[in-house]
Design a protein around this motif. Structure first.
Motif, PDB file in Angstrom:
ATOM      1  N   VAL A 197      -0.196   8.070   3.939  1.00  0.00           N
ATOM      2  CA  VAL A 197      -0.406   7.884   2.508  1.00  0.00           C
ATOM      3  C   VAL A 197      -1.142   9.085   1.919  1.00  0.00           C
ATOM      4  O   VAL A 197      -2.137   9.560   2.477  1.00  0.00           O
ATOM      5  CB  VAL A 197      -1.182   6.580   2.243  1.00  0.00           C
ATOM      6  N   ASN A 198      -0.601   9.584   0.793  1.00  0.00           N
ATOM      7  CA  ASN A 198      -1.134  10.712   0.027  1.00  0.00           C
ATOM      8  C   ASN A 198      -0.825  12.071   0.652  1.00  0.00           C
ATOM      9  O   ASN A 198      -1.220  13.097   0.092  1.00  0.00           O
ATOM     10  CB  ASN A 198      -2.642  10.593  -0.209  1.00  0.00           C
ATOM     11  N   ALA A 249       3.577   7.397  -0.733  1.00  0.00           N
ATOM     12  CA  ALA A 249       2.851   6.382  -1.498  1.00  0.00           C
ATOM     13  C   ALA A 249       2.668   5.097  -0.713  1.00  0.00           C
ATOM     14  O   ALA A 249       1.829   4.266  -1.059  1.00  0.00           O
ATOM     15  CB  ALA A 249       3.579   6.083  -2.803  1.00  0.00           C
ATOM     16  N   GLY A 250       3.445   4.906   0.348  1.00  0.00           N
ATOM     17  CA  GLY A 250       3.354   3.694   1.151  1.00  0.00           C
ATOM     18  C   GLY A 250       4.460   3.702   2.181  1.00  0.00           C
ATOM     19  O   GLY A 250       5.197   4.690   2.321  1.00  0.00           O
TER      20      GLY A 250
END
Length: 334
Positions: free
Chosen positions: A278-279, A298-299
């Motif tokens: 994530v990120n 993002a996921g």
């Protein structure tokens, strides 16, 4: 008959007197003086014999042994009515109060702090095996004088005195290495790559400030919930590039590519060319146009497309994704 009885009685008295004058050997003995006396070794001595000095006492915390030969020699030289059987021995010990290296180090640390050295320092004596022994019941308080601290070299010197106040019994110079310590979170076990770091995997330890660089993790929250990239050594400072978010998009996986611009949201299918958490920024290929672009994870299997400036692969972008015009938005996903 009366004369014979008188003779026998006199003989008995003589034998009894002789037996009373025979000395007895002590067992092992402790002495608390600088000298050993005849009375420390033998009982039932004649007048003034007990106080005869026969030798120097051992240093505090040490002992000496008198074997049968030496005991015979001492008895003969001092008129003691005693003879060994060849097996006797006496161990003379001198009790002590021990001052350990840990105690010295603690006192040195306090003296340095009192002299203005920085807080949070760790002092390592040049001679860490030192043990100073004082006579039993001595004042073993520790003081330091002439304390000097060289911050540039990380060195300190000082003169130890015992007791701390009054006439010193011991005076000795000490040198030490001094390091200003920083408390850091570290892993308490070897964590496998990809394994999520739990709170129970993290402990705090002190390390010299000189070993700390700008890319070292300084907060536990920057470890917990992350994974290690290639494995990190236990109880060692962890670099920020050694940890990452858990992988939620694997290489080759089909992902949803999403771009949001104002109230409009566009999605297309893509295939991840690199893995990421994530990120993190990964490379994703649009399966319809076969165009490869950068996207932020993002996921699980979801990435966000950034139509403006892109961050380096594997790093999270700074700030928020900017909204773009419809034409730019469509171009980013095409």
């Amino acid at each position: 008959m009366k004369a014979l009885a008188t003779i026998l009685l006199g003989t008995s008295i003589l034998f009894s007197a002789g037996a009373a004058m025979a000395a007895d050997l002590h067992g092992d003995v402790d002495v608390n003086a600088d000298t050993i006396h005849l009375g420390d070794l033998f009982d039932a001595l004649g007048p003034n014999q007990a106080t005869i000095v026969i030798g120097q006492a051992p240093a505090p915390g040490h002992r000496i042994t008198y074997d049968a030969t030496v005991l015979d020699r001492i008895a003969a030289a001092n008129g003691v009515d005693w003879k060994s059987t060849g097996n006797e021995r006496v161990v003379v010990s001198r009790p002590s109060v021990d001052v350990t290296a840990d105690q010295i180090q603690a006192a040195f640390t306090k003296a340095l702090a009192d002299a203005g050295a920085p807080a949070g320092m760790e002092v390592q004596l040049d001679n860490p095996g030192t043990v100073l022994r004082l006579p039993a019941n001595s004042d073993s308080s520790i003081g330091f004088t002439n304390v000097n601290y060289d911050a540039a070299r990380g060195r300190a010197t000082g003169d130890l005195v015992i007791p701390a106040k009054g006439e010193p019994v011991i005076r000795q110079s000490f040198g030490a290495r001094v390091a200003v310590m920083v408390t850091l979170p570290v892993l308490n076990r070897r964590v496998a790559p990809g394994e999520t770091i739990a709170a129970s995997d993290v402990e705090w330890t002190k390390v010299p400030r000189t070993r700390i660089s700008g890319d070292v993790v300084t907060e536990a929250r920057d470890l917990i919930g992350l994974t290690v990239r290639h494995g990190a050594s236990p109880y060692q400072p962890v670099r920020t590039d050694e940890v990452r978010a858990p992988v939620v998009v694997t290489r080759g996986a089909l992902v949803t590519m999403m771009l949001q611009s104002g109230n409009m949201t566009l999605t297309v299918q893509g295939r991840a060319q690199t893995e990421g958490g994530v990120n993190e920024i990964i490379r994703v290929t649009n399966t319809a146009s076969n165009r490869t672009i950068d996207a932020r994870v993002a996921g699980p299997d979801l990435v966000m497309v950034q139509p403006t400036a892109q961050a380096p692969i594997g790093q999270a972008p700074q700030g928020q994704f900017n909204a773009a015009a419809t034409r730019t938005t469509r171009t980013a996903l095409n």
